[in-house]
Design a protein around this motif. Sequence first.
Motif, PDB file in Angstrom:
ATOM      1  N   ASP A  21      76.605  44.612  18.392  1.00 44.33           N
ATOM      2  CA  ASP A  21      76.349  45.761  17.523  1.00 44.33           C
ATOM      3  C   ASP A  21      75.667  46.923  18.234  1.00 44.33           C
ATOM      4  O   ASP A  21      75.712  48.061  17.751  1.00 44.33           O
ATOM      5  N   SER A  22      75.036  46.641  19.373  1.00 40.49           N
ATOM      6  CA  SER A  22      74.388  47.721  20.125  1.00 40.49           C
ATOM      7  C   SER A  22      75.401  48.533  20.935  1.00 40.49           C
ATOM      8  O   SER A  22      75.036  49.537  21.546  1.00 40.49           O
ATOM      9  N   MET A  23      76.658  48.101  20.906  1.00 36.70           N
ATOM     10  CA  MET A  23      77.707  48.723  21.717  1.00 36.70           C
ATOM     11  C   MET A  23      78.816  49.321  20.845  1.00 36.70           C
ATOM     12  O   MET A  23      79.991  49.251  21.179  1.00 36.70           O
ATOM     13  N   GLN A  24      78.432  49.915  19.728  1.00 34.38           N
ATOM     14  CA  GLN A  24      79.422  50.417  18.774  1.00 34.38           C
ATOM     15  C   GLN A  24      80.435  51.366  19.401  1.00 34.38           C
ATOM     16  O   GLN A  24      81.605  51.391  19.011  1.00 34.38           O
ATOM     17  N   VAL A  25      80.014  52.119  20.393  1.00 36.59           N
ATOM     18  CA  VAL A  25      80.891  53.125  20.991  1.00 36.59           C
ATOM     19  C   VAL A  25      82.107  52.505  21.673  1.00 36.59           C
ATOM     20  O   VAL A  25      83.139  53.169  21.830  1.00 36.59           O
ATOM     21  N   ILE A  26      82.022  51.233  22.053  1.00 32.17           N
ATOM     22  CA  ILE A  26      83.179  50.607  22.707  1.00 32.17           C
ATOM     23  C   ILE A  26      83.785  49.487  21.854  1.00 32.17           C
ATOM     24  O   ILE A  26      84.610  48.716  22.342  1.00 32.17           O
ATOM     25  N   ARG A  27      83.417  49.429  20.585  1.00 30.46           N
ATOM     26  CA  ARG A  27      84.010  48.427  19.679  1.00 30.46           C
ATOM     27  C   ARG A  27      85.300  48.981  19.069  1.00 30.46           C
ATOM     28  O   ARG A  27      85.428  49.139  17.857  1.00 30.46           O
TER      29      ARG A  27
END
Length: 277
Positions: A22-28
Amino acid sequence: MRIDAHQHFWQFDPVRDAWIDDSMQVIRRDFLPADLAPLLEEKGVDGCVAVQADQSLDETRFLLNLAEENDWIKAVVGWFDLKAEDLEAQLDHFLDHKKLVGARHILEAEPHGFMSSPDFVSGVKKLARRGMTYDILSRESQLEEVNLLLHKLPEMKLVVDHMSKPKIKEASFDHWAKQMIEVAAHDHVTLKLSGLVTEADWSNWKKEDFIPYLDFCLDHFGPDRLMYGSDWPVCLLAGSYAQVHDLIQGYISTLSESEQAKIMGGTAAQFYGLSLY
């Protein structure tokens, strides 16, 4: 030829790609050639090397299919189960794929002893016998074992990804540098200037944070053994493609044109044999 020697493609799957939390939303989300092509064109990069992000043969097939559809994807570093008894059969299945140049395993997630185990080393040697390369994905804390592995593979074409992930955010340097001196002593080993921004403070890094590490790599490896890689789209966690490209291009701007050309493509072309097709 200007080459991005390290980037990834994926069609996001929340189960398979659970490492993208969830801390990596930009690459999800999906990242495909149509997303990367304009970024390469903007920076005058002629092509790229697509590197595995998932540990499956389906991943290798996926990347090779993309490479067949896009000439500017110059090479693929895939995945194979290097400990498997049927490794030779796995490799035989891909014999006709000329853009398959090497393999990688996500060693940074493995326990101590994995990469130096006899069955793993044997698998990597099977790659070497076929003229394939191997990308070593490790962390600073694993460098002692990386050096054990290098001693077991004295002639194979090897490259250490992301400078073995020094702890830049913590300004950790001495332990990393001590071990990297030993890595650099192996003339057959090259290094990717990649993955830097994600080892720094994602929100507050500045170019000066990376200078000691880049200076070390340039001094100990030299342009002949260094290659630029964006680590896109993972880099988006901490910076845009342009920022990552410009960080390296700006750092090497005082070098000669020939030295810059090696780092920005020549080393990768030679290492991966990109001139062969």
